[in-house]
Design a protein around this motif. Sequence first.
Motif, PDB file in Angstrom:
ATOM      1  N   GLU A 151      42.854  77.391 -30.984  1.00  0.00           N
ATOM      2  CA  GLU A 151      43.386  78.396 -32.523  1.00  0.00           C
ATOM      3  C   GLU A 151      42.591  77.711 -33.623  1.00  0.00           C
ATOM      4  OE1 GLU A 151      46.422  79.606 -33.607  1.00  0.00           O
ATOM      5  OE2 GLU A 151      46.243  80.215 -31.547  1.00  0.00           O
ATOM      6  N   PRO A 152      42.071  75.821 -33.643  1.00  0.00           N
ATOM      7  CA  PRO A 152      41.578  75.806 -35.648  1.00  0.00           C
ATOM      8  C   PRO A 152      40.416  77.123 -35.791  1.00  0.00           C
ATOM      9  CG  PRO A 152      41.912  73.815 -34.361  1.00  0.00           C
ATOM     10  CD  PRO A 152      41.702  75.201 -32.898  1.00  0.00           C
ATOM     11  N   PHE A 153      39.677  78.088 -35.189  1.00  0.00           N
ATOM     12  CA  PHE A 153      38.468  78.460 -35.487  1.00  0.00           C
ATOM     13  C   PHE A 153      39.063  80.254 -35.709  1.00  0.00           C
ATOM     14  CE2 PHE A 153      37.793  75.507 -32.656  1.00  0.00           C
ATOM     15  CZ  PHE A 153      35.492  74.963 -33.443  1.00  0.00           C
ATOM     16  N   ARG A 154      40.198  80.123 -35.422  1.00  0.00           N
ATOM     17  CA  ARG A 154      41.043  81.711 -35.702  1.00  0.00           C
ATOM     18  C   ARG A 154      41.291  81.612 -37.007  1.00  0.00           C
ATOM     19  NH1 ARG A 154      46.036  84.028 -35.983  1.00  0.00           N
ATOM     20  NH2 ARG A 154      46.909  82.302 -35.802  1.00  0.00           N
ATOM     21  N   ILE A 155      40.541  83.309 -37.722  1.00  0.00           N
ATOM     22  CA  ILE A 155      40.974  83.102 -39.087  1.00  0.00           C
ATOM     23  C   ILE A 155      42.247  83.821 -39.229  1.00  0.00           C
ATOM     24  CG2 ILE A 155      40.890  84.237 -41.474  1.00  0.00           C
ATOM     25  CD1 ILE A 155      37.358  84.599 -39.760  1.00  0.00           C
ATOM     26  N   PRO A 156      43.491  83.621 -39.981  1.00  0.00           N
ATOM     27  CA  PRO A 156      44.888  83.584 -39.971  1.00  0.00           C
ATOM     28  C   PRO A 156      44.724  85.139 -40.492  1.00  0.00           C
ATOM     29  CG  PRO A 156      44.664  81.767 -40.931  1.00  0.00           C
ATOM     30  CD  PRO A 156      43.818  81.772 -40.289  1.00  0.00           C
ATOM     31  N   ASP A 157      45.532  86.160 -39.768  1.00  0.00           N
ATOM     32  CA  ASP A 157      45.646  87.538 -40.213  1.00  0.00           C
ATOM     33  C   ASP A 157      45.551  87.836 -41.887  1.00  0.00           C
ATOM     34  OD1 ASP A 157      44.846  88.658 -37.831  1.00  0.00           O
ATOM     35  OD2 ASP A 157      46.900  88.407 -37.509  1.00  0.00           O
ATOM     36  N   SER A 158      46.499  86.588 -42.458  1.00  0.00           N
ATOM     37  CA  SER A 158      47.069  86.362 -43.936  1.00  0.00           C
ATOM     38  C   SER A 158      45.528  86.326 -44.761  1.00  0.00           C
ATOM     39  CB  SER A 158      48.108  85.577 -43.972  1.00  0.00           C
ATOM     40  OG  SER A 158      48.369  83.978 -43.538  1.00  0.00           O
ATOM     41  N   VAL A 159      44.677  85.741 -44.727  1.00  0.00           N
ATOM     42  CA  VAL A 159      43.473  85.083 -45.107  1.00  0.00           C
ATOM     43  C   VAL A 159      42.368  86.058 -44.838  1.00  0.00           C
ATOM     44  CG1 VAL A 159      44.460  83.491 -45.622  1.00  0.00           C
ATOM     45  CG2 VAL A 159      43.068  83.122 -44.039  1.00  0.00           C
ATOM     46  N   GLN A 160      42.163  86.877 -44.454  1.00  0.00           N
ATOM     47  CA  GLN A 160      41.089  87.940 -43.726  1.00  0.00           C
ATOM     48  C   GLN A 160      41.094  88.593 -44.452  1.00  0.00           C
ATOM     49  OE1 GLN A 160      41.479  89.693 -39.556  1.00  0.00           O
ATOM     50  NE2 GLN A 160      41.420  87.794 -38.879  1.00  0.00           N
ATOM     51  N   GLU A 161      39.743  88.287 -45.099  1.00  0.00           N
ATOM     52  CA  GLU A 161      38.965  89.233 -45.893  1.00  0.00           C
ATOM     53  C   GLU A 161      37.540  89.822 -46.004  1.00  0.00           C
ATOM     54  OE1 GLU A 161      39.250  87.290 -49.436  1.00  0.00           O
ATOM     55  OE2 GLU A 161      40.801  86.766 -49.969  1.00  0.00           O
ATOM     56  N   PRO A 162      36.843  90.726 -46.064  1.00  0.00           N
ATOM     57  CA  PRO A 162      35.139  91.363 -45.873  1.00  0.00           C
ATOM     58  C   PRO A 162      34.543  89.913 -45.893  1.00  0.00           C
ATOM     59  CG  PRO A 162      36.939  93.201 -46.173  1.00  0.00           C
ATOM     60  CD  PRO A 162      37.264  91.977 -46.892  1.00  0.00           C
TER      61      PRO A 162
ATOM     62  N   ILE B 134      28.850  78.462 -28.377  1.00  0.00           N
ATOM     63  CA  ILE B 134      29.597  79.811 -27.918  1.00  0.00           C
ATOM     64  C   ILE B 134      30.433  79.583 -28.106  1.00  0.00           C
ATOM     65  CG2 ILE B 134      29.184  81.311 -26.593  1.00  0.00           C
ATOM     66  CD1 ILE B 134      26.764  81.024 -27.026  1.00  0.00           C
ATOM     67  N   PHE B 135      31.567  78.813 -27.083  1.00  0.00           N
ATOM     68  CA  PHE B 135      33.113  78.540 -26.670  1.00  0.00           C
ATOM     69  C   PHE B 135      33.505  79.349 -28.540  1.00  0.00           C
ATOM     70  CE2 PHE B 135      31.454  77.271 -23.126  1.00  0.00           C
ATOM     71  CZ  PHE B 135      33.082  77.732 -22.411  1.00  0.00           C
ATOM     72  N   GLU B 136      33.133  78.050 -29.175  1.00  0.00           N
ATOM     73  CA  GLU B 136      33.677  77.702 -30.787  1.00  0.00           C
ATOM     74  C   GLU B 136      33.529  79.575 -31.654  1.00  0.00           C
ATOM     75  OE1 GLU B 136      33.342  73.049 -30.509  1.00  0.00           O
ATOM     76  OE2 GLU B 136      31.774  74.554 -30.905  1.00  0.00           O
ATOM     77  N   ALA B 137      32.011  79.721 -31.824  1.00  0.00           N
ATOM     78  CA  ALA B 137      31.173  80.834 -32.059  1.00  0.00           C
ATOM     79  C   ALA B 137      32.753  82.093 -32.004  1.00  0.00           C
ATOM     80  CB  ALA B 137      30.507  81.308 -32.200  1.00  0.00           C
ATOM     81  N   MET B 138      32.239  82.191 -30.621  1.00  0.00           N
ATOM     82  CA  MET B 138      33.827  83.585 -30.111  1.00  0.00           C
ATOM     83  C   MET B 138      34.801  82.616 -30.380  1.00  0.00           C
ATOM     84  SD  MET B 138      32.712  83.312 -26.296  1.00  0.00           S
ATOM     85  CE  MET B 138      33.495  84.892 -25.446  1.00  0.00           C
ATOM     86  N   SER B 139      35.382  81.622 -30.154  1.00  0.00           N
ATOM     87  CA  SER B 139      36.842  81.705 -31.171  1.00  0.00           C
ATOM     88  C   SER B 139      36.885  82.101 -32.299  1.00  0.00           C
ATOM     89  CB  SER B 139      36.870  80.367 -31.247  1.00  0.00           C
ATOM     90  OG  SER B 139      37.290  79.698 -29.874  1.00  0.00           O
ATOM     91  N   ALA B 140      35.900  81.934 -33.612  1.00  0.00           N
ATOM     92  CA  ALA B 140      35.878  82.379 -34.789  1.00  0.00           C
ATOM     93  C   ALA B 140      35.479  83.791 -34.667  1.00  0.00           C
ATOM     94  CB  ALA B 140      35.017  81.683 -35.620  1.00  0.00           C
TER      95      ALA B 140
ATOM     96  N   ASN C  46      35.732  91.360 -28.788  1.00  0.00           N
ATOM     97  CA  ASN C  46      36.480  91.160 -27.416  1.00  0.00           C
ATOM     98  C   ASN C  46      35.641  89.550 -27.356  1.00  0.00           C
ATOM     99  OD1 ASN C  46      36.360  93.932 -26.957  1.00  0.00           O
ATOM    100  ND2 ASN C  46      34.193  94.969 -26.488  1.00  0.00           N
ATOM    101  N   ALA C  47      35.002  89.356 -27.946  1.00  0.00           N
ATOM    102  CA  ALA C  47      34.358  88.210 -27.592  1.00  0.00           C
ATOM    103  C   ALA C  47      36.163  86.657 -28.206  1.00  0.00           C
ATOM    104  CB  ALA C  47      33.625  87.043 -28.716  1.00  0.00           C
ATOM    105  N   ARG C  48      36.921  87.248 -29.164  1.00  0.00           N
ATOM    106  CA  ARG C  48      37.355  85.860 -29.330  1.00  0.00           C
ATOM    107  C   ARG C  48      38.928  86.650 -28.594  1.00  0.00           C
ATOM    108  NH1 ARG C  48      39.085  87.277 -35.237  1.00  0.00           N
ATOM    109  NH2 ARG C  48      39.741  89.008 -34.783  1.00  0.00           N
ATOM    110  N   ALA C  49      39.212  88.206 -27.677  1.00  0.00           N
ATOM    111  CA  ALA C  49      39.853  88.030 -27.154  1.00  0.00           C
ATOM    112  C   ALA C  49      39.506  87.572 -25.782  1.00  0.00           C
ATOM    113  CB  ALA C  49      40.018  89.644 -26.430  1.00  0.00           C
ATOM    114  N   LYS C  50      38.468  87.491 -25.103  1.00  0.00           N
ATOM    115  CA  LYS C  50      37.906  87.086 -24.008  1.00  0.00           C
ATOM    116  C   LYS C  50      37.792  85.249 -23.817  1.00  0.00           C
ATOM    117  CE  LYS C  50      33.843  87.257 -21.562  1.00  0.00           C
ATOM    118  NZ  LYS C  50      32.473  88.657 -20.700  1.00  0.00           N
ATOM    119  N   VAL C  51      38.191  84.431 -24.861  1.00  0.00           N
ATOM    120  CA  VAL C  51      37.847  82.893 -24.692  1.00  0.00           C
ATOM    121  C   VAL C  51      39.242  82.578 -25.274  1.00  0.00           C
ATOM    122  CG1 VAL C  51      37.553  83.041 -27.222  1.00  0.00           C
ATOM    123  CG2 VAL C  51      36.573  81.027 -25.693  1.00  0.00           C
TER     124      VAL C  51
END
Length: 362
Positions: free
Chosen positions: A181-192, A278-284, A336-341
């Motif tokens: 969870e801490p690495f996931r970017i909330p949808d509300s703040v995602q910007e390119p 690796i797990f942390e980067a996938m989480s992000a 895909n990485a985020r979904a797998k982890v």
Amino acid sequence: MRIIFSAPFRLGLDRPLLELLSVGRIYTYLADGLNRSGHKVSVITPENFDLLKHAKDNPYHGLLFDSVASLDSPLEDCDVFIGVGCCSLHQMMKVKQHGGKVATTWFNCHWSYAQKVLQDEATKIGATFDSLDPLLIWRCMREQSISDRLIVPSNVCGETYEAIPELKGKVRNVGLGVNYEPFRIPDSVQEPLKGFRVLYAGSNWLRKGVMYLVTAWNHLHLEDATLTIMGSIPPFDPTKLWNTNLTGWVSDEDAIKVYQQNHVFVFPSLEEGAASAIFEAMSAGLAIITTRMGSADMIEDGVDGIIVEPKNPDAIAQAIKRLYDNPEEREKLGRNARAKVQSYPWTRFSDNVVRVLEEMVE
């Protein structure tokens, strides 16, 4: 089943958030999982002994802990003992004397494989190589010989143990996990993100293959592109690095932000157990470029990342350029990485360890 778990670390989730900064945190999750297992569990740490509560860490801290724990702990009262590799010999011998089974955790490659990697890389750059202390090598060999099971975090790591004839059949891979969870970017703040941003994170740059990444990056000279190296800083002249930021070690909160502010994670490791990075980067949600050794069994080439040959700057450069030129593929690999982890919480890791211990007494 009566289990004794021994670890020469102070356990507790008040440790640093990022697993790459604290191996003690990994063992905290393991202790939690053992306590949830329904078995009778005793945990031995330095906190159990007045002599060790305030002792400073040093290369021989684990040896001192093992000696004290073997004398002042009721080790005869267990069916299975699980200890940290190279820190458990005297405890293991006492358990064995009373008919118990023993397992040890080994979260890096076999010492002989790891030492050869470091020696080869140091020779290439003319650096001094300090080999492992013979006492530590002897302890590793003795513990591995006595152990009924060797617990490792990836298949590729386990292969370096299985290559030793007397260790074949003992190795069990339990994987690792991540607090997603801490690495996931909330949808509300995602910007390119602007430009093209590439990240490496970790310690011990020599065995992680960082010089091959730097060679590849300097060769590419990509426009509007930045490489960030987070963690231990390699001894390169910053003025000769193309658009590269060297952050050193940063706080937990800042490290998570760094992950979230990049598109691609490059991890060309030459020797690894299973890198938490690796797990942390996938989480992000980063697209991953790594070697098979660095992949922690998590990356399927072309599905959630790109696998490159080790020690190959050209292959690294081609993979980076491929993702630079193809943002759609980059985004797909990251998704895909985020979904797998998400299927690899720490409870999965600890449950796997419990199953290994249960197997030992069946």
